[in-house]
Design a protein around this motif. Structure first.
Motif, PDB file in Angstrom:
ATOM      1  N   ASN A  62       4.308  11.047  -4.698  1.00 54.72           N
ATOM      2  CA  ASN A  62       3.623   9.940  -5.376  1.00 54.72           C
ATOM      3  C   ASN A  62       4.311   9.502  -6.664  1.00 54.72           C
ATOM      4  O   ASN A  62       3.853   8.552  -7.300  1.00 54.72           O
ATOM      5  CB  ASN A  62       2.163  10.304  -5.659  1.00 54.72           C
ATOM      6  N   LEU A  75       3.917   2.072   0.942  1.00 47.55           N
ATOM      7  CA  LEU A  75       2.983   2.893   0.179  1.00 47.55           C
ATOM      8  C   LEU A  75       1.821   3.352   1.055  1.00 47.55           C
ATOM      9  O   LEU A  75       1.251   2.569   1.817  1.00 47.55           O
ATOM     10  CB  LEU A  75       2.445   2.102  -1.013  1.00 47.55           C
ATOM     11  N   GLN A  85      10.439   3.545  -2.096  1.00 45.82           N
ATOM     12  CA  GLN A  85       9.065   3.061  -2.208  1.00 45.82           C
ATOM     13  C   GLN A  85       8.803   1.909  -1.233  1.00 45.82           C
ATOM     14  O   GLN A  85       8.080   0.971  -1.526  1.00 45.82           O
ATOM     15  CB  GLN A  85       8.774   2.622  -3.643  1.00 45.82           C
ATOM     16  N   CYS A 103       1.630   8.460  -1.930  1.00 46.47           N
ATOM     17  CA  CYS A 103       2.980   8.809  -1.471  1.00 46.47           C
ATOM     18  C   CYS A 103       3.591   7.620  -0.718  1.00 46.47           C
ATOM     19  O   CYS A 103       2.937   6.595  -0.498  1.00 46.47           O
ATOM     20  CB  CYS A 103       2.931  10.049  -0.585  1.00 46.47           C
ATOM     21  N   TYR A 104       4.839   7.775  -0.295  1.00 51.65           N
ATOM     22  CA  TYR A 104       5.558   6.676   0.349  1.00 51.65           C
ATOM     23  C   TYR A 104       6.232   7.167   1.620  1.00 51.65           C
ATOM     24  O   TYR A 104       6.627   8.331   1.727  1.00 51.65           O
ATOM     25  CB  TYR A 104       6.624   6.089  -0.584  1.00 51.65           C
ATOM     26  N   THR A 121       9.476   5.818   4.155  1.00 52.10           N
ATOM     27  CA  THR A 121      10.597   4.884   4.165  1.00 52.10           C
ATOM     28  C   THR A 121      11.661   5.364   5.142  1.00 52.10           C
ATOM     29  O   THR A 121      11.719   6.554   5.479  1.00 52.10           O
ATOM     30  CB  THR A 121      11.202   4.744   2.757  1.00 52.10           C
ATOM     31  N   GLY A 156       7.341   8.425  -6.520  1.00 50.79           N
ATOM     32  CA  GLY A 156       8.261   7.404  -6.042  1.00 50.79           C
ATOM     33  C   GLY A 156       9.715   7.787  -6.102  1.00 50.79           C
ATOM     34  O   GLY A 156      10.582   6.959  -5.791  1.00 50.79           O
TER      35      GLY A 156
END
Length: 321
Positions: free
Chosen positions: A131, A85, A82, A72-73, A75, A133
């Motif tokens: 995951n 990470l 993305q 997963c990300y 931000t 993105g």
């Protein structure tokens, strides 16, 4: 052979459907939420493994199954989902049920698994991205006037923590601690209070196990036992029944043919003709009579009594004088 393979495949798929729900549940990243965020640290903020004070993002697993957040990300930019990470090859990214974990926003993701590659600032929004993105799992907006050392968090609205609301300014941040009353009493604690000796849990567990076994037995019987019994019954019936008309005894064969012809000729409505033909065929096929010519039926009685059949003289008529 093909039917057996199909039945076996269906049986395996049903088993996978029965027991695979838990596995699928354990991989559902949509159960994760951003539970608390601290943008600007102060002298009272926690220290990371490098001895630094950074902002941090707290994630909480709301489900009763383990969630793997690897891949997963994180931000703070809606146009760059993305940005940071979460590594996949770290077993620590598997978050247990109703557990929390912390990511430090040091701006350097190379410091470790739980370090994000950006720094937080008041007025920004933190996103947790799936995951793939692209899918945003959860987000939390940081108030622009949030002072240093204060955090913004989500607290449960109801007892089961199905709904959450944002607390815009937490005076005392609580990293790695469940927010609100969600951690006041777990399901296990409530069960221990309501069922101290474990009787209810035992009864429920045994009932579930035997119910599952009964369902599996029923499915096995439908897919395998029942068709096998039907096939065996059909085979036994085929062995006991005559394969064709020629296998019948001669007397029964004659009766069958005579009856069939009689039914066919009965459509003409002439009962005497039907009866005569049927009887003649029956006697012929049961060897009561013998045919000496291939094209003529010669009627010979079995008895040796003096009848018009044996004594042609008895059938003569005297001519009148």
């Amino acid at each position: 052979m093909k039917r057996t393979i199909i039945r076996t495949t269906v049986f395996i798929l049903l088993l996978a459907g029965c027991f695979g729900g838990t596995l699928l549940r354990s991989q559902n990243v949509s159960d994760l939420i951003i539970s608390e965020v601290l943008a600007l640290p102060d002298s009272t903020s926690i220290v990371d493994g490098y001895g630094n004070r950074n902002g941090w993002i707290e994630l909480y697993n709301t489900s009763t199954g383990t969630v793997n957040m690897g891949g997963c990300y994180l931000t703070d930019d809606r146009n760059d989902l993305q940005k940071s990470l979460i590594p996949k090859n770290d077993l620590r990214t598997k978050l247990g049920p109703r557990q929390v974990t912390l990511f430090y926003t040091s701006g350097n993701a190379h410091q470790g698994t739980f370090y994000a590659g950006f720094k937080l600032r008041p007025g920004s929004t933190v996103y947790l991205v799936s995951n793939d993105g692209r899918t945003i799992v959860d987000s939390l907006q940081i108030p622009a006037n949030l002072p240093a050392g204060k955090s913004v968090s989500k607290v449960p609205v109801d007892r089961k923590a199905l709904r959450w609301e944002v607390d815009p300014g937490v005076e005392f941040p609580s990293p790695m601690v469940l927010n609100g009353s969600v951690g006041a009493e777990t399901n296990a604690q409530r069960m221990a209070k309501n069922d101290p000796h474990g009787f209810i849990l035992t009864i429920v567990s045994v009932t579930v196990v035997f119910s599952a076994l009964a369902i599996l037995w029923f499915l096995f019987w439908i897919l395998f036992e029942r068709p096998a019994k039907r096939k065996k019954k059909a085979e036994e019936a085929g062995k006991n029944a005559p394969a064709k008309l020629s296998d019948l005894p001669k007397g029964e064969k004659g009766q069958e043919i005579a009856a069939a012809i009689a039914m066919a000729l009965d459509l003409d409505g002439n009962g005497d003709t039907v009866a005569a033909i049927s009887m003649a065929l029956h006697l012929y096929l049961s060897e009561a009579l013998h045919d000496n010519e291939s094209y003529v039926i010669t009627i010979n009685p079995k008895t040796t009594s003096d009848t018009p059949w044996k004594n042609p003289a008895r059938s003569f008529r005297r001519l009148p004088r």
